[in-house]
Design a protein around this motif. Structure first.
Motif, PDB file in Angstrom:
ATOM      1  N   UNK A  98       6.968  64.236  66.345  1.00  0.00           N
ATOM      2  CA  UNK A  98       5.596  63.822  66.042  1.00  0.00           C
ATOM      3  C   UNK A  98       5.536  62.515  65.275  1.00  0.00           C
ATOM      4  N   UNK A  99       6.678  61.911  65.032  1.00  0.00           N
ATOM      5  CA  UNK A  99       6.721  60.675  64.268  1.00  0.00           C
ATOM      6  C   UNK A  99       5.885  59.595  64.957  1.00  0.00           C
ATOM      7  N   UNK A 100       5.064  58.917  64.177  1.00  0.00           N
ATOM      8  CA  UNK A 100       4.214  57.870  64.722  1.00  0.00           C
ATOM      9  C   UNK A 100       2.822  58.327  65.080  1.00  0.00           C
ATOM     10  N   UNK A 101       2.562  59.640  65.058  1.00  0.00           N
ATOM     11  CA  UNK A 101       1.198  60.127  65.291  1.00  0.00           C
ATOM     12  C   UNK A 101       0.306  59.642  64.150  1.00  0.00           C
ATOM     13  N   UNK A 102      -0.896  59.213  64.479  1.00  0.00           N
ATOM     14  CA  UNK A 102      -1.805  58.648  63.479  1.00  0.00           C
ATOM     15  C   UNK A 102      -3.167  59.308  63.593  1.00  0.00           C
ATOM     16  N   UNK A 103      -3.748  59.629  62.426  1.00  0.00           N
ATOM     17  CA  UNK A 103      -5.122  60.113  62.362  1.00  0.00           C
ATOM     18  C   UNK A 103      -5.903  59.224  61.407  1.00  0.00           C
ATOM     19  N   UNK A 104      -7.043  58.737  61.847  1.00  0.00           N
ATOM     20  CA  UNK A 104      -7.919  57.923  61.011  1.00  0.00           C
ATOM     21  C   UNK A 104      -9.294  58.576  60.988  1.00  0.00           C
ATOM     22  N   UNK A 105      -9.820  58.841  59.795  1.00  0.00           N
ATOM     23  CA  UNK A 105     -11.143  59.428  59.625  1.00  0.00           C
ATOM     24  C   UNK A 105     -12.000  58.460  58.825  1.00  0.00           C
ATOM     25  N   UNK A 106     -13.210  58.177  59.315  1.00  0.00           N
ATOM     26  CA  UNK A 106     -14.137  57.314  58.585  1.00  0.00           C
ATOM     27  C   UNK A 106     -15.562  57.674  58.940  1.00  0.00           C
ATOM     28  N   UNK A 107     -16.507  56.803  58.551  1.00  0.00           N
ATOM     29  CA  UNK A 107     -17.913  57.122  58.765  1.00  0.00           C
ATOM     30  C   UNK A 107     -18.277  57.181  60.245  1.00  0.00           C
ATOM     31  N   UNK A 108     -17.452  56.622  61.110  1.00  0.00           N
ATOM     32  CA  UNK A 108     -17.728  56.627  62.546  1.00  0.00           C
ATOM     33  C   UNK A 108     -17.222  57.881  63.239  1.00  0.00           C
ATOM     34  N   UNK A 109     -16.269  58.570  62.612  1.00  0.00           N
ATOM     35  CA  UNK A 109     -15.696  59.752  63.223  1.00  0.00           C
ATOM     36  C   UNK A 109     -14.205  59.797  63.024  1.00  0.00           C
ATOM     37  N   UNK A 110     -13.489  60.237  64.050  1.00  0.00           N
ATOM     38  CA  UNK A 110     -12.038  60.413  63.950  1.00  0.00           C
ATOM     39  C   UNK A 110     -11.338  59.762  65.130  1.00  0.00           C
ATOM     40  N   UNK A 111     -10.152  59.215  64.851  1.00  0.00           N
ATOM     41  CA  UNK A 111      -9.265  58.689  65.882  1.00  0.00           C
ATOM     42  C   UNK A 111      -7.947  59.419  65.738  1.00  0.00           C
ATOM     43  N   UNK A 112      -7.462  60.007  66.835  1.00  0.00           N
ATOM     44  CA  UNK A 112      -6.216  60.759  66.817  1.00  0.00           C
ATOM     45  C   UNK A 112      -5.283  60.176  67.873  1.00  0.00           C
ATOM     46  N   UNK A 130      -1.503  60.108  69.629  1.00  0.00           N
ATOM     47  CA  UNK A 130      -0.270  60.834  69.891  1.00  0.00           C
ATOM     48  C   UNK A 130       0.762  59.816  70.360  1.00  0.00           C
ATOM     49  N   UNK A 131       1.741  59.524  69.495  1.00  0.00           N
ATOM     50  CA  UNK A 131       2.709  58.474  69.815  1.00  0.00           C
ATOM     51  C   UNK A 131       3.607  58.865  70.982  1.00  0.00           C
ATOM     52  N   UNK A 132       4.023  60.126  71.048  1.00  0.00           N
ATOM     53  CA  UNK A 132       4.920  60.571  72.104  1.00  0.00           C
ATOM     54  C   UNK A 132       4.266  60.464  73.474  1.00  0.00           C
ATOM     55  N   UNK A 133       2.985  60.842  73.544  1.00  0.00           N
ATOM     56  CA  UNK A 133       2.252  60.789  74.808  1.00  0.00           C
ATOM     57  C   UNK A 133       1.554  59.448  75.016  1.00  0.00           C
ATOM     58  N   UNK A 134       1.494  58.629  73.957  1.00  0.00           N
ATOM     59  CA  UNK A 134       0.776  57.356  73.989  1.00  0.00           C
ATOM     60  C   UNK A 134      -0.666  57.563  74.457  1.00  0.00           C
ATOM     61  N   UNK A 135      -1.315  58.551  73.829  1.00  0.00           N
ATOM     62  CA  UNK A 135      -2.713  58.860  74.149  1.00  0.00           C
ATOM     63  C   UNK A 135      -3.543  58.816  72.880  1.00  0.00           C
ATOM     64  N   UNK A 136      -4.806  58.526  73.029  1.00  0.00           N
ATOM     65  CA  UNK A 136      -5.704  58.457  71.886  1.00  0.00           C
ATOM     66  C   UNK A 136      -6.959  59.246  72.206  1.00  0.00           C
ATOM     67  N   UNK A 137      -7.441  59.968  71.209  1.00  0.00           N
ATOM     68  CA  UNK A 137      -8.692  60.707  71.354  1.00  0.00           C
ATOM     69  C   UNK A 137      -9.627  60.266  70.238  1.00  0.00           C
ATOM     70  N   UNK A 138     -10.827  59.886  70.605  1.00  0.00           N
ATOM     71  CA  UNK A 138     -11.831  59.475  69.630  1.00  0.00           C
ATOM     72  C   UNK A 138     -12.936  60.522  69.579  1.00  0.00           C
ATOM     73  N   UNK A 139     -13.258  60.959  68.366  1.00  0.00           N
ATOM     74  CA  UNK A 139     -14.295  61.967  68.164  1.00  0.00           C
ATOM     75  C   UNK A 139     -15.371  61.347  67.290  1.00  0.00           C
ATOM     76  N   UNK A 140     -16.522  60.992  67.851  1.00  0.00           N
ATOM     77  CA  UNK A 140     -17.581  60.372  67.041  1.00  0.00           C
ATOM     78  C   UNK A 140     -18.150  61.343  66.034  1.00  0.00           C
ATOM     79  N   UNK A 141     -18.559  60.823  64.891  1.00  0.00           N
ATOM     80  CA  UNK A 141     -19.179  61.661  63.871  1.00  0.00           C
ATOM     81  C   UNK A 141     -20.548  62.102  64.357  1.00  0.00           C
ATOM     82  N   UNK A 142     -20.844  63.370  64.151  1.00  0.00           N
ATOM     83  CA  UNK A 142     -22.105  63.945  64.617  1.00  0.00           C
ATOM     84  C   UNK A 142     -23.032  64.137  63.431  1.00  0.00           C
TER      85      UNK A 142
END
Length: 389
Positions: free
Chosen positions: A90-104, A106-118
Motif C-alpha cells: 500500500x506504499x504510496x497510497x494517498x488520501x487528501x480531505x478538504x472543504x471540497x471532499x476527498x481524493x483517494x 491507489x498507487x499500486x493500481x494507479x487509480x484515483x477516486x474523488x468524492x465531493x463533499x455533500x
C-alpha cells in the motif's frame, strides 16, 4: 464500493486520533487534569505532522499500517493529508480531505477516486468531545447523555442515511488512568467503558497530550457476539504547529491515472409531501410514536438514490426512516444482527450503545429505521408500518 466497504473505509479514516507506545505509567492514580480549558487548548493548534502506526486485529489476522499524516486545523473542515509508508503493498497510497471532499489515490493500481463533499455531511466537534471526556472523569458514576461521551467513531454521513448520533444513549463510565510517555510527550489517559446492554459494544482508551489534549494514542475494542476487533492507532513522532510547506496538503495525481468522481448530490425538503412530489418512486409514510414530530426529508441522487424522513422529539431524540432504491451494493448493508421479521421479510436488528436499528430488503430496495431512544418492540412497529412501501 459497497455500503459496508464504505463504512469500513470511513471508520478506518477516522482512526486518525493516535499516539506512540511508552508503556510505563508515570503517575498511576494521579488526579485528573483540573482547571484546564481542554477545548481551548485543542483549538489553539494550527497544524500537525506525524508518523502514525495503526494496528487492527480482527481475531484471525493482524494488519499494521504506517503513514505520514498532516492536519491543518485552521480550516473548516480541517484539511488532512495521509501518505501510506508501509506495508509495501500500500506504499504510496494517498488520501487528501478538504472543504471540497476527498481524493483517494491507489498507487499500486494507479487509480484515483474523488468524492465531493455533500451539503449536510456532519463531523464531530472534536475539541468539545474531548473536553466532555475529561470533564466526565472529574465526576463520579456514569457520563450522562448530555455529556456526549461516546467511544465509537462518528462516521460522516448525510442525515438521509442511518446516521448514529454523537451522544450516547445510556452513557459510559469514564476513568482517569494517570499519565504516560507517548511519542516523547506526557499524555493523560482516559478509559471509556460502555454501561448499556448492547449487542455491539465498543470500549476505548485515549491518551491525550498534556499540552494540546490531542489524542496521541487511541485503542478501541469492539465486541459483537463472539467476535472481537481491536484497533490501536498511535503516533511514533509528532510535531505540533509544524512549519509545513505551501503544498503540504496537495497531491499531483499522475497524468496516466484512471479513476472516477462519485456523482452524489442532496436536496432537503421541509415536508414529506414535497419530497414525494420530487421523486419518481414511492416514499414511506411511517407510523411513528406520538412523541415524534416531523423534522425534515432528504433526497440523495447520483451514484446513490435514497430518500429519508427524519423525526425528532422535544428533547432531541431522533428517528430516521431510509429507503435506498439504487446505489453501489444497495442490498449489501448490515448483514449482522439479530434475525427478525419486518412485514414478512427477513431483517436484521442491531443495538449499539448509541442507537437501535433494523434493516431489510424488498427486492433490490433497501430500508432502514434508526432510533436513538426506542425499544425493540416500538422500533419494529415503525418498520412494519413501512413494509415495502
Amino acid at each position: 464500493m459497497g455500503r459496508q466497504t464504505l463504512l469500513a473505509v470511513a471508520v478506518a479514516a477516522l482512526l486518525v486520533t493516535s499516539g506512540c507506545t511508552g508503556l510505563d505509567v508515570l503517575a498511576d492514580g494521579a488526579a485528573t487534569p483540573s482547571d484546564v480549558d481542554v477545548a481551548q487548548r485543542y483549538d489553539s493548534l494550527d497544524t500537525l505532522e506525524a508518523t502514525r502506526v495503526t494496528t487492527v486485529d480482527d481475531g484471525t489476522t493482524t494488519n499494521e499500517t504506517r503513514a505520514l499524516v498532516r492536519v491543518d486545523f485552521t480550516t473548516d473542515p480541517p484539511r488532512r493529508y495521509q501518505r501510506t509508508l508501509a506495508p509495501e503493498s500500500r506504499a504510496g497510497d494517498v488520501t487528501v480531505l478538504n472543504e471540497s471532499g476527498a481524493l483517494l489515490y491507489d498507487a499500486d493500481e494507479n487509480t484515483v477516486r474523488r468524492v465531493p463533499r455533500i451539503d449536510g455531511w456532519t463531523t464531530r466537534n472534536q475539541s468539545a468531545y474531548l473536553a466532555r471526556i475529561v470533564a466526565a472523569a472529574h465526576g463520579d458514576g456514569v457520563a450522562e447523555v448530555s455529556d456526549g461521551v461516546s467511544p465509537l467513531p462518528i462516521i460522516p454521513t448525510t442525515r438521509s442515511g442511518p446516521s448514529i448520533p454523537e451522544d450516547a444513549i445510556e452513557g459510559f463510565e469514564v476513568e482517569y488512568l494517570g499519565t504516560q510517555r507517548v511519542a516523547g510527550r506526557t499524555a493523560h489517559g482516559f478509559e471509556l467503558t460502555a454501561v448499556s446492554e448492547a449487542a455491539l459494544t465498543a470500549n476505548q482508551t485515549l491518551w491525550l497530550d498534556s499540552e494540546y489534549y490531542y489524542p496521541l494514542k487511541t485503542s478501541r475494542r469492539i465486541d459483537y457476539r463472539n467476535r472481537t476487533i481491536e484497533a490501536t492507532s498511535r503516533l511514533k513522532t509528532v510535531t505540533f504547529d509544524a512549519d509545513l510547506p505551501a503544498d503540504a496538503f496537495h497531491f499531483d495525481v499522475p497524468e496516466d491515472a484512471t479513476g472516477e468522481t462519485l456523482n452524489v448530490s442532496t436536496q432537503t425538503f421541509d415536508s414529506a409531501s414535497a419530497l414525494r412530489e420530487h421523486v419518481d418512486f414511492s416514499v414511506p409514510d411511517p407510523e411513528v410514536p406520538a412523541a415524534y414530530e416531523f423534522d425534515e426529508a432528504q433526497y440523495v441522487s447520483g451514484n446513490v438514490t435514497q430518500a429519508s424522513l427524519q423525526y425528532v422529539t422535544a428533547d432531541g431524540e431522533q428517528l430516521t426512516v431510509t429507503k435506498t432504491t439504487s446505489g453501489p451494493n444497495a442490498n449489501g448493508w448490515f448483514t449482522s444482527g439479530e434475525n427478525v421479521t419486518v412485514a414478512g421479510h427477513d431483517s436484521q436488528y442491531l443495538t449499539t450503545p448509541r442507537s437501535n436499528f433494523v434493516s431489510w430488503s424488498c427486492g433490490d430496495t433497501r430500508y432502514a429505521v434508526v432510533a436513538t431512544d426506542l425499544e425493540k418492540e416500538s422500533l419494529l412497529a415503525v418498520a412494519d408500518s413501512v413494509g415495502c412501501e
